[in-house]
Design a protein around this motif. Structure first.
Motif, PDB file in Angstrom:
ATOM      1  N   LYS A   1       0.851  -1.130   0.050  1.00 17.30           N
ATOM      2  CA  LYS A   1      -0.150  -0.115  -0.232  1.00 17.30           C
ATOM      3  C   LYS A   1       0.766   1.325   0.056  1.00 17.30           C
ATOM      4  CE  LYS A   1      -3.619   0.489   2.448  1.00 17.30           C
ATOM      5  NZ  LYS A   1      -4.404   0.538   3.584  1.00 17.30           N
TER       6      LYS A   1
ATOM      7  N   GLU B   1       1.434   4.348   1.654  1.00 11.83           N
ATOM      8  CA  GLU B   1       1.389   5.227   2.856  1.00 11.83           C
ATOM      9  C   GLU B   1       1.884   6.508   2.899  1.00 11.83           C
ATOM     10  OE1 GLU B   1       0.152   3.965   7.150  1.00 11.83           O
ATOM     11  OE2 GLU B   1      -0.217   3.120   5.082  1.00 11.83           O
TER      12      GLU B   1
ATOM     13  N   HIS C   1     -10.881  -4.420   9.224  1.00 11.07           N
ATOM     14  CA  HIS C   1     -11.461  -3.218   9.035  1.00 11.07           C
ATOM     15  C   HIS C   1     -12.830  -3.354   9.987  1.00 11.07           C
ATOM     16  CE1 HIS C   1      -9.646  -1.863   5.261  1.00 11.07           C
ATOM     17  NE2 HIS C   1      -9.223  -3.173   5.277  1.00 11.07           N
TER      18      HIS C   1
ATOM     19  N   GLU D   1      -8.494   3.710  11.982  1.00  8.73           N
ATOM     20  CA  GLU D   1      -7.148   4.564  11.352  1.00  8.73           C
ATOM     21  C   GLU D   1      -7.085   4.201  10.004  1.00  8.73           C
ATOM     22  OE1 GLU D   1      -3.051   5.910  12.727  1.00  8.73           O
ATOM     23  OE2 GLU D   1      -3.566   3.882  13.076  1.00  8.73           O
ATOM     24  N   THR D   2      -7.254   2.797   9.703  1.00  9.09           N
ATOM     25  CA  THR D   2      -6.957   2.165   8.271  1.00  9.09           C
ATOM     26  C   THR D   2      -8.082   2.809   7.230  1.00  9.09           C
ATOM     27  OG1 THR D   2      -5.938   0.146   8.865  1.00  9.09           O
ATOM     28  CG2 THR D   2      -6.655   0.223   6.940  1.00  9.09           C
ATOM     29  N   ASP D   3      -9.321   2.645   7.664  1.00  9.20           N
ATOM     30  CA  ASP D   3     -10.372   3.065   6.904  1.00  9.20           C
ATOM     31  C   ASP D   3     -10.600   4.377   6.543  1.00  9.20           C
ATOM     32  OD1 ASP D   3     -11.110   0.416   6.883  1.00  9.20           O
ATOM     33  OD2 ASP D   3     -12.793   0.452   7.890  1.00  9.20           O
TER      34      ASP D   3
ATOM     35  N   LYS E   1      -7.996   6.541   6.710  1.00  9.28           N
ATOM     36  CA  LYS E   1      -6.737   6.989   5.791  1.00  9.28           C
ATOM     37  C   LYS E   1      -7.021   6.678   4.259  1.00  9.28           C
ATOM     38  CE  LYS E   1      -2.751   6.412   7.585  1.00  9.28           C
ATOM     39  NZ  LYS E   1      -1.573   5.932   7.945  1.00  9.28           N
ATOM     40  N   GLU E   2      -7.749   5.485   4.047  1.00  7.85           N
ATOM     41  CA  GLU E   2      -8.237   5.165   2.718  1.00  7.85           C
ATOM     42  C   GLU E   2      -9.272   6.075   2.216  1.00  7.85           C
ATOM     43  OE1 GLU E   2      -9.471   0.901   2.794  1.00  7.85           O
ATOM     44  OE2 GLU E   2      -7.387   0.401   3.103  1.00  7.85           O
TER      45      GLU E   2
ATOM     46  N   GLN F   1       4.324  -5.111   9.661  1.00 10.32           N
ATOM     47  CA  GLN F   1       4.178  -4.017   8.842  1.00 10.32           C
ATOM     48  C   GLN F   1       5.408  -3.246   8.735  1.00 10.32           C
ATOM     49  OE1 GLN F   1       0.718  -2.396  10.837  1.00 10.32           O
ATOM     50  NE2 GLN F   1      -0.404  -3.173   9.250  1.00 10.32           N
TER      51      GLN F   1
END
Length: 469
Positions: A7, A9, A67, A102-104, A106-107, A381
C-alpha cells in the motif's frame, strides 16, 4: 488470500504487511532498483542511517478483523473471563478497533470522487457509532475490571472523534452532502460530551490543553497495546568484527607509514627541515587514507552478512515469539539473484536504464510454542519512506507548448522518476515466489504503484496491491 499487502502510505512511503503463524520460517527480500540519475548510492545514502530513520516496522498479534465491519462481526462478549483474559481480549479488541478506524479513515481521505467520499464517510460514521455502542454494552460491573475498560473507552472515543474530524477537514466540500457532514460532526460532539460530561474521564485542565490531552491519549494507547504489540529487542551485529577491522586497517596503514619513515630517515641525513616536512606529509596521508581503507575493508568483509538481529517478545509474559535477522546494503550487479535479473530483463527497452540496487532482507523464525489465548498469527508491517530518495530529485521546470487556432498556450509538467521493486518470498523449504512493482514518483509524492507481469518461468506470489491515487 494475499500473502503480502502493498500500500501507499502517506505521500512518500510504501508499506508492506504479511502474517505468519506458529513454527513458520520466512525470508522476505526487497530489491530497489534506483535509476542512476537519482544519484542514490552508498556515498549519498548511508544504509544504517536510512534503516533507523526511513524504515519503520510494527509487529503485533493479528486477527483477520482489520476493517470495522469485520471487527464488528467478530466481536465477542468480554464478560465471564478471568482478569488476565479480560485484559488480553479487551486490549486486542481496542487495538484492532483503533487500527481499523485509522486504516479506513486513511483510505477514505485518499478518495477524490465527492459522491463516493460522502457515501463512504456516512457508512464509516455509522459503523463507528454502532461499534462504540456495542462495546459499551459490555462494560463490566466488577470494580477491578472497570479501570481497564475505562482506559480503552476513553481512548477509543477520543481517537474515533479525531479520525472523523480529520477526514471531514481534509475531504472535499459539497453543499449537496451537508447532511452527512452534520451527522459526522454531531457524532463527534456526542463523543466529546460523553467523555467530558457523562464519564468525566479527563480533567478540565487536560481538556483545555492540546499537549496534555495528546500525551494522555498516547499513554492510553500504550496501555491498550500491552499484550498485543510485540516488544522488540534490536541488536547491531558485527560490532566486535568492526573493531577488529578498524585495528587491522590501522595496523596496515602504520606498517606502510613506518616503512616510509625509515626510508625517509635513510634518504635524509640528520634532522632537517626537509625531513620534518616529509614526515608531516606522510602522517597527513595516513590520516587521509586510514578511514578510506577501513571503510573499504569493512564493506568487503560485511558484504552479504546480516546487519541487525531482533527478538520479538510477548509484552505480558516476556516469552520469545519470534527471532529475526535483517540485511540492508547496496549490492553489486553480480550479487543480484538470477531470477531477479530475469525479471528485470522483462522491462520495456526504453526503461532499461542504468540502476543502483538497494537490497533489504528480513529472515523470521516464529516459535513453535502456541501464542497467548485468542492469537493464532503475528503480523509484520514495514513502512519504507522514499523521502530520502526524493531529496536528490530535480524539480520539474519544463513546459509543454500547444497551438490551437493560431494561439499558443503552455502547461508546466513535473519531472517523474520510476523505481523498479522486486519482492521475493521464501516460506521454509518451499520454492521462492516473486512479485515486481513499478513505483512512479516525483519530488513530492508517489504518483502510482503498479504490479508488473513476471516471466512465465517465474513463480509469483499473491499480492494485494495498492490502489492508485
Amino acid at each position: 488470500m494475499a500473502k503480502v499487502k502493498v500500500k501507499q502510505e502517506e505521500a512518500l512511503s510504501v508499506k508492506f504487511s504479511h502474517q505468519m503463524g506458529t513454527g513458520e520460517q520466512r525470508v522476505f527480500d526487497l530489491f530497489f532498483f534506483l535509476p542512476s540519475e537519482m544519484w542514490i548510492d552508498s556515498k549519498t545514502l548511508d544504509e544504517e542511517e536510512y534503516y533507523h530513520s526511513g524504515i519503520v516496522g510494527r509487529r503485533s498479534y493479528f486477527s483477520q478483523a482489520l476493517h470495522l465491519p469485520l471487527v464488528q462481526s467478530r466481536f465477542a462478549s468480554l464478560n465471564k473471563r478471568t482478569l488476565e483474559e479480560f485484559r488480553l481480549y479487551l486490549n486486542l479488541f481496542a487495538y484492532q478497533f483503533a487500527v481499523a478506524i485509522e486504516t479506513d479513515a486513511k483510505e477514505l481521505r485518499q478518495q477524490t470522487d465527492t459522491g463516493l467520499f460522502f457515501t463512504a464517510l456516512d457508512e464509516l460514521s455509522e459503523q463507528v457509532s454502532q461499534l462504540l455502542k456495542k462495546f459499551r454494552r459490555n462494560e463490566p460491573s466488577e470494580e477491578k475490571w472497570k479501570s481497564y475498560f475505562e482506559h480503552a473507552d476513553n481512548y477509543l472515543s477520543w481517537f474515533c472523534e479525531q479520525q472523523l474530524l480529520k477526514t471531514v477537514a481534509h475531504g472535499p466540500r459539497s453543499a449537496e452532502h451537508n447532511d452527512v457532514t452534520e451527522k459526522v460532526i454531531s457524532l463527534c460532539r456526542a463523543e466529546n460530551h460523553y467523555r467530558e460530561e457523562v464519564k468525566r474521564y479527563n480533567s478540565v485542565r487536560t481538556q483545555q490543553d492540546a499537549n496534555r490531552i495528546s500525551n494522555k491519549m498516547l499513554l492510553l494507547r500504550r496501555l491498550i497495546q500491552q499484550g498485543v504489540v510485540l516488544k522488540e529487542e534490536l541488536k547491531p551485529l558485527g560490532v566486535g568484527l568492526k573493531k577488529l577491522v578498524t585495528g587491522l586497517a590501522t595496523g596496515l596503514v602504520m606498517l606502510v607509514v613506518s616503512a616510509l619513515i625509515f626510508k625517509a630517515q635513510g634518504f635524509f641525513n640528520g634532522l632537517t627541515i626537509t625531513l620534518l616536512f616529509t614526515l608531516a606529509v606522510i602522517y597527513g596521508f595516513r590520516e587521509i587514507f586510514k578511514e578510506d581503507i577501513r571503510e573499504a575493508m569493512w564493506r568487503l568483509i560485511q558484504r552479504g552478512r546480516p546487519r541487525w538481529s531482533r527478538i520479538l517478545r510477548d509484552t505480558s509474559t516476556q516469552a520469545v515469539v519470534a527471532k529475526q535477522l535483517v540485511w540492508l546494503e547496496f549490492i553489486r550487479p553480480q550479487d543480484i539473484p538470477e531470477p531477479v535479473v530475469d525479471i528485470m530483463k522483462q522491462r520495456h527497452s526504453q526503461n532499461k536504464v542504468e540502476t543502483t540496487t538497494l537490497h533489504y532482507r528480513i529472515s523470521t523464525k516464529v516459535t513453535n510454542k502456541p501464542f497467548e489465548a485468542g492469537y493464532s498469527q503475528i503480523q509484520e508491517q514495514v513502512n519504507f519512506s522514499l523521502a530520502p530518495f526524493a531529496r536528490h530529485l530535480e524539480r520539474g521546470k519544463a513546459k509543454i507548448y500547444r497551438e490551437s487556432d493560431g494561439k499558443i498556450s503552455n502547461e508546466s509538467v513535473e519531472r517523474r522518476y520510476q523505481l523498479n521493486l522486486v519482492a521475493v518470498l521464501r516460506d521454509g523449504k518451499e520454492p521462492a515466489e516473486y512479485a515486481r512493482f513499478k513505483i512512479t514518483m516525483n519530488r513530492s509524492s508517489i504518483v502510482e504503484i503498479t504490479e508488473s507481469k513476471l516471466p512465465d518461468n517465474i513463480n509469483p506470489f499473491s499480492v494485494e496491491p495498492s490502489e492508485s491515487h
